[in-house]
Design an enzyme around this catalytic site. Structure first.
Site, mmCIF file in Angstrom:
data_model
loop_
_atom_site.group_PDB
_atom_site.id
_atom_site.type_symbol
_atom_site.label_atom_id
_atom_site.label_comp_id
_atom_site.label_asym_id
_atom_site.label_seq_id
_atom_site.Cartn_x
_atom_site.Cartn_y
_atom_site.Cartn_z
ATOM 1 N N ARG A 258 -63.783 -31.690 1.389
ATOM 2 C CA ARG A 258 -62.753 -30.773 1.856
ATOM 3 C C ARG A 258 -62.044 -30.079 0.688
ATOM 4 N NH1 ARG A 258 -61.128 -27.442 5.894
ATOM 5 N NH2 ARG A 258 -58.986 -26.886 5.525
ATOM 6 N N MET B 294 -50.692 -28.906 15.006
ATOM 7 C CA MET B 294 -51.705 -28.264 14.173
ATOM 8 C C MET B 294 -53.133 -28.698 14.496
ATOM 9 S SD MET B 294 -51.748 -27.903 10.012
ATOM 10 C CE MET B 294 -50.146 -27.114 10.075
ATOM 11 N N ASP C 48 -61.621 -34.720 6.960
ATOM 12 C CA ASP C 48 -61.264 -35.448 8.174
ATOM 13 C C ASP C 48 -61.758 -34.738 9.422
ATOM 14 O OD1 ASP C 48 -59.910 -37.466 6.863
ATOM 15 O OD2 ASP C 48 -58.021 -36.369 6.850
ATOM 16 N N LYS D 81 -51.782 -36.216 -3.579
ATOM 17 C CA LYS D 81 -53.182 -35.815 -3.395
ATOM 18 C C LYS D 81 -53.306 -34.306 -3.207
ATOM 19 C CE LYS D 81 -56.739 -35.607 0.076
ATOM 20 N NZ LYS D 81 -57.032 -35.768 1.497
ATOM 21 N N ASP E 144 -49.002 -34.526 8.241
ATOM 22 C CA ASP E 144 -49.645 -35.734 7.714
ATOM 23 C C ASP E 144 -48.839 -37.003 7.970
ATOM 24 O OD1 ASP E 144 -51.812 -34.340 6.842
ATOM 25 O OD2 ASP E 144 -51.206 -34.243 4.743
#
Length: 440
Positions: A97, A346, A121, A22, A324
């Site tokens: 985004r 983060m 998100d 992605k 992630d």
């Protein structure tokens, strides 16, 4: 709002192949704006975020031809310059985004572009300073449109668009920031040096694609990139890497369900530290060519540090662990033997989904917004099904993994968040033996 109904406790078996990445797709699809020639991109994940970006490009005037599943031809030879200054365009960008990635190409192509505060998100503060300061370093003038709540970048002069190369030291190794600056710099006049650049495989892939289009980029794979600007770029064919986040998700899924699966065509050399991080949680992995075989394990024991202290798993810029995957690793740790500290550096809101896991019976202490201690059950206590809501893409897949291993039936709503990052995930997992039903 759609939902998944998951019947837990089913063992998995067979093989599964990860979708295209992605994060790379959002970058390389945006890069088609840099040329008026045809660009073919293969292994495109047809997920919600990518589809929305393609629709946005079509609104700008990009011709898009879908050859087959995951394969597209783009041609940006007749773009609507007036539209990119319209309120409608800015509003659409603010909801997506991935739209941040079109700013660099539009600035390079037309000399001006809006930069709205991006959507995506709700996982905490997501600064855009690195992007904007990079464009300013290249000569763009910055203003703020209060009505549209968006920044405006403009490098046009009486002599035309005038981006000029410069030296810059990025304040953070931002992946999207590096990509945006790169795409603006390749058509700038002179030499641009980007120090503290992100060097993730997806940035390397973008560099290779741009180089194949005629760009001059040195230092690919390092944190020091040198870009010698060129006047124009031409068409190219490009294939997107497998998604490392899906690979890690499938590893965690196999471990939580004490199942044996093979993950096919993972581009192992581009996974970095990911396999080793799962091994430190006690999960056995076998590299078989470019596949990963995860054998069934009744128990997996977390390593301690050499001095006996509790293992800490934390995210870091590449070649460190991608943030992630921390949500997945946290869920996997709930059934390990031992304890682990998960440190999400983060994003300050990404660990808030752990209350759902606690309700399912997991033993987790949320120390603060960035750190959680997980005490593993070693499969002696099975998680119990529950009703929950997916707050973001990565927490969503983590909750799905937990529900698949839980006793009883779970319902996860707001699965549009999961669909943003995982293509047909219910169908693909059901093919392995899961029992997931989608309710629209």
């Amino acid at each position: 709002m759609s939902s998944f109904v998951i019947e837990g406790g089913h063992r998995l078996s067979g093989s599964i192949e990860p979708q295209g990445a992605k994060n790379e797709a959002l970058e390389v699809i945006s890069a088609v704006l840099l040329t008026d020639e045809e660009v073919k991109i293969s292994n495109v994940p047809e997920i919600l975020d990518v589809k929305n970006l393609i629709l946005l490009l079509e609104d700008i005037g990009v011709q898009v031809q879908r050859l087959e599943k995951g394969s597209f031809i783009f041609k940006a030879d007749n773009l609507n310059e007036d539209y990119i200054d319209s309120e409608e365009f800015v509003r659409k960008c603010a909801r997506l985004r991935g739209s941040v990635m079109v700013v660099g190409p539009l600035l390079a192509r037309f000399g001006h572009a809006f930069f709205p505060k991006p959507g995506g998100d709700k996982i905490g503060r997501r600064r855009v300073d690195t992007h904007i300061q990079g464009m300013v370093n290249l000569g763009a003038r910055l203003t703020y449109d209060q009505g549209l709540r968006a920044f405006y970048l403009d490098c046009r002069t009486s002599e035309g668009k005038q981006l000029k190369g410069s030296y810059m030291l990025l304040d953070e190794a931002s992946v999207t920031g590096t990509a945006n600056i790169l795409m603006a710099a390749v058509l700038s006049e002179g030499t641009t040096t980007i120090y503290n650049a992100a060097c993730e495989p997806y940035i390397q892939q973008l560099c290779r694609m741009l180089t194949a289009m005629g760009a001059d980029i040195q230092g690919v794979g390092s944190n020091l990139l040198t870009v010698n600007g060129v006047e124009r770029l031409h068409g190219v064919s490009h294939t997107i890497l497998p998604d490392m986040i899906e690979v890690g998700s499938f590893i965690g899924m196999a471990a939580m369900n004490r199942s044996s699966i093979t993950i096919k065509n993972v581009s192992y050399s581009n996974l970095g530290i990911i396999p080793e991080c799962f091994r430190r949680l006690g999960i056995k992995l076998e590299q078989r060519g470019d596949d990963i075989f995860v054998p069934a394990q009744d128990s997996y024991e977390i390593e301690s540090f050499l001095d006996g202290s509790i293992l800490t798993v934390s995210d870091a810029p590449w070649p460190g662990l991608t943030p992630d995957l921390l949500s997945v690793m946290l869920v996997v740790a709930t059934q390990c033997k031992g304890s682990v500290l998960i440190h999400q550096k983060m994003f300050e809101s990404r660990l808030f989904f752990v209350d759902k896991l606690i309700d399912m019976g997991a033993q987790i202490i949320l120390c603060d917004p960035h750190r959680a201690v997980v005490i593993g059950h070693d499969h002696r206590i099975t998680l119990k099904g529950g009703t929950m809501l997916s707050p973001d893409i990565r927490a969503g897949i983590a909750l799905l993994i937990a529900a698949m291993s839980a006793k009883g039936t779970s319902v996860i709503s707001n699965i549009e968040q999961i669909d943003r990052g995982y293509e047909d995930i219910d169908l693909r997992l059901n093919a392995l033996g899961a029992c997931i039903k989608r309710l629209d």
